[in-house]
Write a protein that holds these residues in place. Structure first.
Motif, PDB file in Angstrom:
ATOM      1  N   ALA A   1       0.877  -1.171   0.000  1.00 38.07           N
ATOM      2  CA  ALA A   1       0.000   0.000   0.000  1.00 38.07           C
ATOM      3  C   ALA A   1       0.912   1.218   0.000  1.00 38.07           C
ATOM      4  CB  ALA A   1      -0.903   0.004   1.216  1.00 38.07           C
ATOM      5  N   TYR A   2       0.566   2.225  -0.784  1.00 38.70           N
ATOM      6  CA  TYR A   2       1.451   3.368  -0.958  1.00 38.70           C
ATOM      7  C   TYR A   2       0.640   4.590  -1.364  1.00 38.70           C
ATOM      8  CZ  TYR A   2       0.799   1.852  -5.784  1.00 38.70           C
ATOM      9  OH  TYR A   2       0.229   1.464  -6.965  1.00 38.70           O
ATOM     10  N   VAL A   3       1.230   5.751  -1.179  1.00 41.22           N
ATOM     11  CA  VAL A   3       0.589   6.994  -1.603  1.00 41.22           C
ATOM     12  C   VAL A   3       0.653   7.080  -3.118  1.00 41.22           C
ATOM     13  CG1 VAL A   3       0.708   9.507  -1.499  1.00 41.22           C
ATOM     14  CG2 VAL A   3       1.135   8.170   0.555  1.00 41.22           C
ATOM     15  N   SER A   4      -0.503   7.347  -3.741  1.00 37.29           N
ATOM     16  CA  SER A   4      -0.558   7.465  -5.198  1.00 37.29           C
ATOM     17  C   SER A   4      -0.792   8.923  -5.586  1.00 37.29           C
ATOM     18  CB  SER A   4      -1.681   6.582  -5.759  1.00 37.29           C
ATOM     19  OG  SER A   4      -2.941   7.124  -5.424  1.00 37.29           O
ATOM     20  N   GLU A   5      -0.948   9.157  -6.863  1.00 35.51           N
ATOM     21  CA  GLU A   5      -1.085  10.527  -7.354  1.00 35.51           C
ATOM     22  C   GLU A   5      -2.393  11.177  -6.909  1.00 35.51           C
ATOM     23  OE1 GLU A   5      -0.564   9.890 -11.506  1.00 35.51           O
ATOM     24  OE2 GLU A   5       1.610   9.712 -11.354  1.00 35.51           O
ATOM     25  N   LYS A   6      -3.446  10.370  -6.696  1.00 34.59           N
ATOM     26  CA  LYS A   6      -4.749  10.924  -6.317  1.00 34.59           C
ATOM     27  C   LYS A   6      -5.327  10.291  -5.063  1.00 34.59           C
ATOM     28  CE  LYS A   6      -5.999  12.174 -11.048  1.00 34.59           C
ATOM     29  NZ  LYS A   6      -6.973  11.984 -12.142  1.00 34.59           N
ATOM     30  N   GLY A   7      -4.495   9.689  -4.264  1.00 34.43           N
ATOM     31  CA  GLY A   7      -4.961   9.039  -3.046  1.00 34.43           C
ATOM     32  C   GLY A   7      -3.948   8.016  -2.591  1.00 34.43           C
ATOM     33  N   PHE A   8      -4.319   6.722  -2.717  1.00 32.20           N
ATOM     34  CA  PHE A   8      -3.337   5.687  -2.436  1.00 32.20           C
ATOM     35  C   PHE A   8      -3.608   4.488  -3.327  1.00 32.20           C
ATOM     36  CE2 PHE A   8      -6.732   4.675   0.560  1.00 32.20           C
ATOM     37  CZ  PHE A   8      -6.839   3.300   0.451  1.00 32.20           C
ATOM     38  N   GLY A   9      -2.600   3.619  -3.410  1.00 32.09           N
ATOM     39  CA  GLY A   9      -2.691   2.470  -4.282  1.00 32.09           C
ATOM     40  C   GLY A   9      -2.450   1.169  -3.543  1.00 32.09           C
ATOM     41  N   TYR A  10      -2.991   0.097  -4.113  1.00 35.64           N
ATOM     42  CA  TYR A  10      -2.747  -1.269  -3.673  1.00 35.64           C
ATOM     43  C   TYR A  10      -2.148  -1.995  -4.864  1.00 35.64           C
ATOM     44  CZ  TYR A  10      -3.863  -6.244  -3.158  1.00 35.64           C
ATOM     45  OH  TYR A  10      -3.798  -7.608  -3.128  1.00 35.64           O
ATOM     46  N   PHE A  11      -1.072  -2.749  -4.640  1.00 36.95           N
ATOM     47  CA  PHE A  11      -0.413  -3.432  -5.746  1.00 36.95           C
ATOM     48  C   PHE A  11       0.133  -4.761  -5.262  1.00 36.95           C
ATOM     49  CE2 PHE A  11       3.483  -3.866  -8.545  1.00 36.95           C
ATOM     50  CZ  PHE A  11       2.786  -4.209  -9.695  1.00 36.95           C
ATOM     51  N   ASP A  12      -0.241  -5.837  -5.983  1.00 34.86           N
ATOM     52  CA  ASP A  12       0.301  -7.163  -5.704  1.00 34.86           C
ATOM     53  C   ASP A  12       1.413  -7.419  -6.714  1.00 34.86           C
ATOM     54  OD1 ASP A  12       0.857  -9.912  -5.480  1.00 34.86           O
ATOM     55  OD2 ASP A  12      -1.184 -10.364  -4.862  1.00 34.86           O
ATOM     56  N   VAL A  13       2.627  -7.502  -6.219  1.00 33.28           N
ATOM     57  CA  VAL A  13       3.797  -7.611  -7.085  1.00 33.28           C
ATOM     58  C   VAL A  13       3.769  -8.902  -7.890  1.00 33.28           C
ATOM     59  CG1 VAL A  13       6.326  -7.689  -7.122  1.00 33.28           C
ATOM     60  CG2 VAL A  13       5.146  -6.219  -5.483  1.00 33.28           C
ATOM     61  N   THR A  14       3.267 -10.005  -7.313  1.00 37.44           N
ATOM     62  CA  THR A  14       3.299 -11.292  -8.003  1.00 37.44           C
ATOM     63  C   THR A  14       2.221 -11.424  -9.072  1.00 37.44           C
ATOM     64  OG1 THR A  14       1.966 -12.298  -6.246  1.00 37.44           O
ATOM     65  CG2 THR A  14       4.363 -12.501  -6.067  1.00 37.44           C
ATOM     66  N   THR A  15       1.052 -10.833  -8.850  1.00 36.67           N
ATOM     67  CA  THR A  15      -0.048 -10.975  -9.816  1.00 36.67           C
ATOM     68  C   THR A  15      -0.251  -9.738 -10.687  1.00 36.67           C
ATOM     69  OG1 THR A  15      -1.714 -10.113  -8.273  1.00 36.67           O
ATOM     70  CG2 THR A  15      -1.252 -12.483  -8.194  1.00 36.67           C
TER      71      THR A  15
ATOM     72  N   ASN B   1      -1.871  -7.259  -9.857  1.00 41.13           N
ATOM     73  CA  ASN B   1      -3.182  -6.700  -9.550  1.00 41.13           C
ATOM     74  C   ASN B   1      -2.990  -5.345  -8.877  1.00 41.13           C
ATOM     75  OD1 ASN B   1      -5.864  -6.191  -8.859  1.00 41.13           O
ATOM     76  ND2 ASN B   1      -5.828  -7.568  -7.097  1.00 41.13           N
ATOM     77  N   ALA B   2      -3.562  -4.307  -9.458  1.00 40.87           N
ATOM     78  CA  ALA B   2      -3.434  -2.957  -8.908  1.00 40.87           C
ATOM     79  C   ALA B   2      -4.816  -2.347  -8.751  1.00 40.87           C
ATOM     80  CB  ALA B   2      -2.580  -2.083  -9.820  1.00 40.87           C
ATOM     81  N   GLN B   3      -5.021  -1.662  -7.622  1.00 35.80           N
ATOM     82  CA  GLN B   3      -6.271  -0.956  -7.377  1.00 35.80           C
ATOM     83  C   GLN B   3      -5.941   0.412  -6.825  1.00 35.80           C
ATOM     84  OE1 GLN B   3      -9.022  -3.358  -5.021  1.00 35.80           O
ATOM     85  NE2 GLN B   3      -8.234  -5.227  -5.933  1.00 35.80           N
ATOM     86  N   MET B   4      -6.629   1.418  -7.316  1.00 33.18           N
ATOM     87  CA  MET B   4      -6.399   2.783  -6.878  1.00 33.18           C
ATOM     88  C   MET B   4      -7.609   3.271  -6.082  1.00 33.18           C
ATOM     89  SD  MET B   4      -3.416   3.513  -7.987  1.00 33.18           S
ATOM     90  CE  MET B   4      -2.785   1.840  -8.143  1.00 33.18           C
ATOM     91  N   VAL B   5      -7.341   3.972  -4.994  1.00 31.28           N
ATOM     92  CA  VAL B   5      -8.396   4.512  -4.146  1.00 31.28           C
ATOM     93  C   VAL B   5      -8.220   6.022  -4.071  1.00 31.28           C
ATOM     94  CG1 VAL B   5      -9.442   4.496  -1.861  1.00 31.28           C
ATOM     95  CG2 VAL B   5      -8.458   2.396  -2.796  1.00 31.28           C
TER      96      VAL B   5
END
Length: 201
Positions: A37-51, A53-57
């Motif tokens: 979980a990390y700070v993104s450009e418009k909120g924060f992001g979730y990213f699974d390195v192995t798959t 899969n990325a989701q932005m909130v």
């Protein structure tokens, strides 16, 4: 001025760089296995390195680092109040309206947060350490902190936490023992000089 910075993760086992989508900077990241979980450009992001899969909130306030539960199910953050993002349901659950409720650590059950609460927005206001259960919404205050809390990390999960508090140019490291409900000063650092309490070290 035309330079664009792209954040990457180095996958050491496969010897390759993986670009992290929509990351603002990766100076602080919350890890849970291969998920971040990390700070993104418009909120924060979730990213699974192995798959991949990325989701932005979307969030209006990204001044605090979001923290991901150890099972990767929830991301706790503050956006004008304490909230969690359910990765599976892809939705945000608002837990409180207090914009000074800041998530610090997940307990081992991945349902209980260790949070800090400030009485107001003044950065030099004293704060409290508390537990918040995301299912029952039960809040239990643990202890008052002598200075505002900056960061926290587990030394031994659910048992001992290292807390860094600060005021002005001084930083104070404390250990909080959850079993004994005790707060012990370990060290004070002021302008690069460290002072350690002989009794509490």
């Amino acid at each position: 001025s035309g330079v664009k910075i792209k954040p990457y993760i180095l996958d050491i086992s496969h010897k390759q760089y993986i670009e992290v989508p929509n990351a603002a900077l990766l100076d602080t990241v919350s890890w849970a296995g291969s998920k971040i979980a990390y700070v993104s450009e418009k909120g924060f992001g979730y990213f699974d390195v192995t798959t991949n899969n990325a989701q932005m909130v979307t969030a209006t306030d990204v001044s605090y680092q979001p923290i991901i539960s150890s099972d990767g199910s929830y991301i706790a953050f503050n956006d004008n109040g304490l909230a969690v993002y359910s990765v599976k349901a892809n939705k945000v659950i608002q837990l409180s309206q207090n914009k000074n409720d800041i998530p610090l650590l997940w307990k081992a059950d991945d349902k209980t947060l260790i949070i800090t609460q400030q009485e107001n927005t003044n950065p030099n206001t004293k704060s409290s350490l508390a537990e918040f259960h995301i299912g029952t919404r039960l809040l239990s205050r643990l202890t008052e902190l002598p200075q505002p809390l900056q960061q926290a990390s587990w030394v031994s999960k659910d048992e001992l936490a290292l807390l860094t508090l600060s005021v002005d140019d001084s930083y104070f490291d404390y250990a909080y023992d959850f079993g004994a409900s005790s707060l012990s000063l370990l060290a004070e650092t002021t302008e690069g000089t460290s002072f350690v309490s002989q009794r509490d070290r």
